[in-house]
Structure formats: C-alpha cells, structure tokens
Design a protein around this motif. Sequence first.
Motif, PDB file in Angstrom:
ATOM      1  N   HIS A  17       0.548   0.773   8.955  1.00  0.00           N
ATOM      2  CA  HIS A  17      -0.575   0.982   9.864  1.00  0.00           C
ATOM      3  C   HIS A  17      -0.541  -0.018  11.014  1.00  0.00           C
ATOM      4  O   HIS A  17      -0.779   0.332  12.173  1.00  0.00           O
ATOM      5  CB  HIS A  17      -1.900   0.866   9.107  1.00  0.00           C
ATOM      6  N   ILE A  18      -0.232  -1.251  10.690  1.00  0.00           N
ATOM      7  CA  ILE A  18      -0.147  -2.288  11.721  1.00  0.00           C
ATOM      8  C   ILE A  18       1.037  -2.011  12.648  1.00  0.00           C
ATOM      9  O   ILE A  18       0.936  -2.220  13.858  1.00  0.00           O
ATOM     10  CB  ILE A  18      -0.021  -3.669  11.056  1.00  0.00           C
ATOM     11  N   THR A  19       2.129  -1.534  12.092  1.00  0.00           N
ATOM     12  CA  THR A  19       3.310  -1.234  12.899  1.00  0.00           C
ATOM     13  C   THR A  19       3.005  -0.147  13.926  1.00  0.00           C
ATOM     14  O   THR A  19       3.396  -0.262  15.095  1.00  0.00           O
ATOM     15  CB  THR A  19       4.472  -0.797  11.995  1.00  0.00           C
ATOM     16  N   VAL A  20       2.304   0.883  13.518  1.00  0.00           N
ATOM     17  CA  VAL A  20       1.945   1.959  14.447  1.00  0.00           C
ATOM     18  C   VAL A  20       1.029   1.427  15.544  1.00  0.00           C
ATOM     19  O   VAL A  20       1.205   1.742  16.726  1.00  0.00           O
ATOM     20  CB  VAL A  20       1.286   3.125  13.682  1.00  0.00           C
ATOM     21  N   PHE A  21       0.056   0.612  15.176  1.00  0.00           N
ATOM     22  CA  PHE A  21      -0.879   0.056  16.162  1.00  0.00           C
ATOM     23  C   PHE A  21      -0.152  -0.839  17.168  1.00  0.00           C
ATOM     24  O   PHE A  21      -0.331  -0.710  18.375  1.00  0.00           O
ATOM     25  CB  PHE A  21      -1.988  -0.713  15.443  1.00  0.00           C
ATOM     26  N   ALA A  22       0.677  -1.746  16.668  1.00  0.00           N
ATOM     27  CA  ALA A  22       1.421  -2.641  17.571  1.00  0.00           C
ATOM     28  C   ALA A  22       2.427  -1.853  18.410  1.00  0.00           C
ATOM     29  O   ALA A  22       2.635  -2.164  19.590  1.00  0.00           O
ATOM     30  CB  ALA A  22       2.126  -3.729  16.762  1.00  0.00           C
ATOM     31  N   ALA A  24       1.990   1.169  19.474  1.00  0.00           N
ATOM     32  CA  ALA A  24       1.209   1.822  20.520  1.00  0.00           C
ATOM     33  C   ALA A  24       0.935   0.857  21.668  1.00  0.00           C
ATOM     34  O   ALA A  24       0.999   1.245  22.844  1.00  0.00           O
ATOM     35  CB  ALA A  24      -0.105   2.345  19.942  1.00  0.00           C
ATOM     36  N   VAL A  25       0.648  -0.396  21.329  1.00  0.00           N
ATOM     37  CA  VAL A  25       0.445  -1.408  22.372  1.00  0.00           C
ATOM     38  C   VAL A  25       1.727  -1.594  23.181  1.00  0.00           C
ATOM     39  O   VAL A  25       1.691  -1.676  24.412  1.00  0.00           O
ATOM     40  CB  VAL A  25      -0.030  -2.745  21.750  1.00  0.00           C
ATOM     41  N   TYR A  47       2.100  -8.324  16.945  1.00  0.00           N
ATOM     42  CA  TYR A  47       2.487  -7.815  15.634  1.00  0.00           C
ATOM     43  C   TYR A  47       2.529  -8.951  14.606  1.00  0.00           C
ATOM     44  O   TYR A  47       2.044  -8.804  13.481  1.00  0.00           O
ATOM     45  CB  TYR A  47       3.840  -7.124  15.756  1.00  0.00           C
ATOM     46  N   LEU A  50      -0.996 -10.011  13.637  1.00  0.00           N
ATOM     47  CA  LEU A  50      -1.589  -9.033  12.715  1.00  0.00           C
ATOM     48  C   LEU A  50      -1.004  -9.163  11.311  1.00  0.00           C
ATOM     49  O   LEU A  50      -1.726  -9.063  10.313  1.00  0.00           O
ATOM     50  CB  LEU A  50      -1.381  -7.616  13.256  1.00  0.00           C
TER      51      LEU A  50
END
Length: 88
Positions: A17-22, A24-25, A47, A50
């Motif tokens: 989940h964190i990988t997808v969010f970072a 996207a950034v 990343y 997080l």
Amino acid sequence: MDENKILLHYYMFTIPHITVFAGAVLGILLILHVDVKKALGIFATFYGVLLIIIAALVRNQFSKLALYRISLLFFIVFTLLGVLLVIM
C-alpha cells in the motif's frame, strides 16, 4: 506462531500500500517535469519515511527480532540515500 512470520505477514500487507502511494507521488513529480534525480530523491525520502513509520508502529512487539532490526536499518539507509539524492 513464530514472531518472524508474523512480522513478515505484517510487512506483506502494509508495504504494498505504501509502495503504491509513494509511486503515485513519483508519477506526479515526473508529470510535473521535476528533474529525474530530484524526483527520485523525493520519492526515496518519502518512501523511506513511510517505511520507518510502519516499522515504528510495531516497535514494541518486534524490537527484539533480528529481522526487524535489519529492516529498520534498511529503511533508514533508504531514507538517507533519498536525502542525499535531493541534496546533490
């Protein structure tokens, strides 16, 4: 259940989940035509921070495990490399 296995399951369910969010950034930074080296530095720093937060949430339960200490060291080094990329 083995605590190493519990920690691995925790990482398996939170890190994607964190990988997808970072990611996207990073994508937004690249769309905004930020210099690639700066964008990667910002991505790595964000990343890594997080990941450190995720590790800090379970510190009380897993701080004695070698796997936890190695992963936390990796997260800190990843963050520092990101800061180094941003500075350069």
